[in-house]
Design an enzyme around this catalytic site. Structure first.
Site, short mmCIF file in Angstrom:
data_model
loop_
_atom_site.label_atom_id
_atom_site.label_comp_id
_atom_site.label_asym_id
_atom_site.label_seq_id
_atom_site.Cartn_x
_atom_site.Cartn_y
_atom_site.Cartn_z
CD GLU A 165 52.28 34.54 -22.51
OE1 GLU A 165 51.76 35.17 -22.52
OE2 GLU A 165 52.64 33.63 -21.41
CG ASN B 194 47.56 32.43 -17.49
OD1 ASN B 194 47.35 31.51 -16.32
ND2 ASN B 194 48.86 32.20 -17.64
CG HIS C 281 52.31 30.38 -18.77
ND1 HIS C 281 53.35 30.99 -17.85
CD2 HIS C 281 51.93 30.92 -19.19
CE1 HIS C 281 53.75 32.55 -18.07
NE2 HIS C 281 52.13 32.53 -18.95
CE LYS D 194 50.96 34.88 -15.91
NZ LYS D 194 52.14 35.74 -16.23
P1 13P Z 1 51.46 39.51 -18.31
O1 13P Z 1 50.31 40.54 -19.12
O2 13P Z 1 51.42 40.33 -17.28
O3 13P Z 1 52.82 39.98 -19.11
O4 13P Z 1 51.35 37.51 -18.07
C1 13P Z 1 51.11 37.37 -19.55
C2 13P Z 1 51.31 36.06 -19.26
O5 13P Z 1 52.00 35.34 -18.89
C3 13P Z 1 49.76 35.15 -20.02
O6 13P Z 1 50.42 34.39 -19.76
#
Ligand code: 13P
Length: 247
Positions: free
Chosen positions: A165, A7, A96, A9
């Protein structure tokens, strides 16, 4: 089948396709490639180019979110599941924690999942407790609510993957203990089974996954893969996770 989902982001410009090219060349030669899938969710701006480029290749492209309506509407800046599918994405994340804190409610999430499935997108539905919930030992009740308020047995649960998560773990380097994660994953699977015994979503873990800690995660066979944030922005770090998982 295991899943390694990256992901991105708010990261990536057209030339960032180089990262995916490197991941793809590793993946297409990896002797373990039949055991797992790689999906990358870049920002909306890159979905079409990346989907076209990787159409006949191993990597699949997904969206990081979608709007809670079906096709077209008068909501400024909104992007519907129909529009996402039309530019080649095969998956979308829904729920998310970054979007939950910005106002995604359970009703909105239910609509997102419904319209995404209707438009042939597979859904990666994200859940997770925050630090305060964990301190108060409310993890299970929070997760149960997040799942049962959104997923139901009328949905095609074969086309849904759940990503656990914990919010306190995202981007912090803090991860659950092996025992905590084992118990939580089993609990999530139990809740999913109570919705539909036959069609059960796979369950991924996300939160500070890297090439080192993946060795601990792989001991928990109930975890069907990973949703990877930070480490997916570097081909080397992302490939290391896969390599170490199968080592
Ligand atoms: P990180 O791997 O940077 O902790 O992020 C996890 C996340 O939110 C994936 O959607």
């Amino acid at each position: 089948m295991r899943y390694f989902i990256g992901n991105w982001k708010m990261f990536g410009v057209p030339k960032s396709i180089n990262i995916l090219n490197k991941i793809n060349s590793f993946y297409s030669k990896d002797k373990n490639r039949k055991k797992y899938r790689v999906i990358i969710t870049p920002p909306y701006t890159l979905i079409e180019t990346f989907s076209k480029h990787f159409k006949s290749k191993k990597i699949s492209i997904g969206s990081q979110n979608c709007y809670q309506k079906d096709q077209f509407s008068s909501n400024t800046a909104a992007i519907s599941p129909f529009m996402i599918r039309s530019v080649g994405a095969k998956y979308t994340l829904v729920g998310h924690s970054d979007n939950r804190v910005e106002g995604d409610t359970n009703i909105m999430l239910k609509n997102k999942v419904h319209f995404a499935l209707k438009n042939n997108l597979k859904v990666v539905f994200c859940i997770g407790e925050n630090r305060a919930d964990k301190k108060k030992k409310k993890t299970f009740s929070v997760l149960k609510k997040q799942i049962t308020k959104v997923l139901d047995k009328k949905m095609n649960l074969n086309n849904i993957i759940v990503a656990y998560e914990p919010i306190w773990s995202i981007g912090t380097g803090n991860i659950p203990t092996e025992n905590e994660l084992f118990k939580t994953t089993l609990y999530i699977k139990k809740i999913l089974k109570s919705i539909n015994k036959k069609k059960r979503p796979l369950v991924l873990y996300g939160g500070s996954v890297d090439g080192k800690n993946v060795k601990m995660f792989k001991e928990i066979r109930e975890i069907d893969g990973f949703l990877i944030g930070g480490a997916s922005k570097s081909h080397k770090k992302f490939i290391d996770i896969i390599k170490n998982y199968y080592r």
